[in-house]
Design an enzyme around this catalytic site. Structure first.
Site, mmCIF file in Angstrom:
data_model
loop_
_atom_site.group_PDB
_atom_site.id
_atom_site.type_symbol
_atom_site.label_atom_id
_atom_site.label_comp_id
_atom_site.label_asym_id
_atom_site.label_seq_id
_atom_site.Cartn_x
_atom_site.Cartn_y
_atom_site.Cartn_z
ATOM 1 N N ASN A 9 1.012 -1.200 -0.119
ATOM 2 C CA ASN A 9 0.034 -0.035 -0.163
ATOM 3 C C ASN A 9 1.001 1.210 -0.081
ATOM 4 O O ASN A 9 1.363 1.457 1.016
ATOM 5 C CB ASN A 9 -0.860 -0.055 1.087
ATOM 6 N N LYS A 11 0.113 4.323 -0.098
ATOM 7 C CA LYS A 11 -0.643 5.418 0.476
ATOM 8 C C LYS A 11 -0.165 6.568 -0.600
ATOM 9 O O LYS A 11 -0.196 6.616 -1.735
ATOM 10 C CB LYS A 11 0.043 5.652 1.814
ATOM 11 N N HIS A 94 -9.399 1.258 4.999
ATOM 12 C CA HIS A 94 -8.224 1.586 5.556
ATOM 13 C C HIS A 94 -8.313 2.375 6.999
ATOM 14 O O HIS A 94 -8.979 3.339 6.927
ATOM 15 C CB HIS A 94 -6.997 2.191 4.789
ATOM 16 N N GLU A 96 -6.691 4.784 8.193
ATOM 17 C CA GLU A 96 -6.355 6.029 7.908
ATOM 18 C C GLU A 96 -7.415 6.784 7.225
ATOM 19 O O GLU A 96 -7.536 8.116 7.447
ATOM 20 C CB GLU A 96 -4.993 6.234 6.746
ATOM 21 N N GLU A 166 -5.259 -4.906 10.482
ATOM 22 C CA GLU A 166 -4.191 -3.777 10.517
ATOM 23 C C GLU A 166 -4.290 -3.133 12.025
ATOM 24 O O GLU A 166 -5.062 -2.207 11.984
ATOM 25 C CB GLU A 166 -4.115 -2.816 9.490
ATOM 26 N N GLY A 172 2.980 2.111 10.656
ATOM 27 C CA GLY A 172 3.908 3.078 10.792
ATOM 28 C C GLY A 172 4.708 3.340 11.884
ATOM 29 O O GLY A 172 5.386 4.755 12.091
ATOM 30 N N SER A 212 3.729 -2.311 10.034
ATOM 31 C CA SER A 212 4.996 -2.385 10.344
ATOM 32 C C SER A 212 5.868 -3.930 10.003
ATOM 33 O O SER A 212 6.601 -4.299 10.649
ATOM 34 C CB SER A 212 5.609 -2.180 11.713
#
Ligand code: 13P
Length: 251
Positions: A9, A11, A94, A96, A166, A172, A212
């Site tokens: 991904n 992003k 996702h 985010e 996730e 991250g 990660s």
């Protein structure tokens, strides 16, 4: 499952020329590998990425879509538009997008239905926050997300949904779930899928871990029971790192 799904991904990273270069560089690795290799790229890279990946084993996905086909939704891109240029996968829900762009379980559900209506393969993301994990309610959070996302889908559609677990605290941050945490989450998800769509679908559905994932931790995570693949952010931006993860089982 011995064949794993290795999905990147990107992003909001990489310009079209960088996407072309990246895909050209991993083409051979993907051809050699038994693993399924997917890159989910920004909208502006899609067309170039699809052209570059044509006749290779690299599959291309988007990172979001709108549920309507068309209309007055400034700034949005529909599933129909994604399909029209040959996009194969799309990430939906996702964290985010849930955190920063007001994505809800309801919009996730509408998007999943629209993805199937347009013959796109969805990668549904679920995961708990650090606070929820500290309260010990992670299983409840993720199974509820799964249940609401899959509401109204047929068993066949559910079977064709990749679900990525996730945990938000691992994205991250350099902190990964242990292989055991990942397995436990996958087992909870499989159990929920079994309740909704039966044992056969639950056994066949593809479950990914994300958060990660790096070359040095990929092997234990990918080999953990019930983990069928990984969704990779940061490490999918570097050819060498992504290659090492694709080839994790050759070591
Ligand atoms: P990182 O691998 O950078 O933690 O990102 C994970 C992720 O969000 C993939 O969708």
């Amino acid at each position: 499952m011995s064949r794993k799904v290795i999905a990147g991904n990107w992003k909001m990273n990489k310009l079209p020329n960088e996407a072309i270069e990246f895909i050209s560089k991993i083409e051979e690795v993907a051809a050699r590998s038994d693993n399924e290799v997917i890159l989910c790229v920004p909208f502006t890279d899609l067309f170039y990425s699809l052209l570059t990946a044509q006749n290779t084993k690299v599959k291309i996905g988007a990172q979001n879509m709108h549920w309507e086909e068309k209309g007055a939704y400034t700034g949005e891109v529909s599933g129909k538009m994604l399909k029209s240029i040959g996009t194969e996968y799309v990430i939906i829900g996702h964290s985010e997008r849930r955190q920063y762009f007001a994505e809800t379980d309801e919009t996730v559900n509408k998007k999943l239905k629209a993805a199937f209506a347009n013959e796109l393969k969805p990668i549904l993301c679920v995961g708990e926050t650090l606070e929820q994990r500290e309260q010990g309610i992670q299983e409840k959070v993720i199974t509820e997300q799964v249940e609401k996302a899959l509401e109204g889908l047929t068993n066949e559609q559910i079977q064709n949904t990749y679900i990525a677990y996730e945990p938000i605290w691992a994205i991250g941050t350099g902190k990964t779930a242990t292989a055991k945490d990942a397995s436990n989450a996958m087992q909870s998800i499989r159990k929920k899928v079994e309740e909704i769509a039966g044992a056969e679908v639950a056994q066949k559905i593809i479950l990914l871990y994300g958060g990660s994932v790096k070359p040095d931790n990929a092997k234990p995570l990918l080999e953990a029971p019930d983990v069928d693949g990984a969704l990779i952010g940061g490490a999918s931006l570097q050819v060498e790192e992504f290659t090492e993860i694709i080839e994790y089982n050759d070591k």
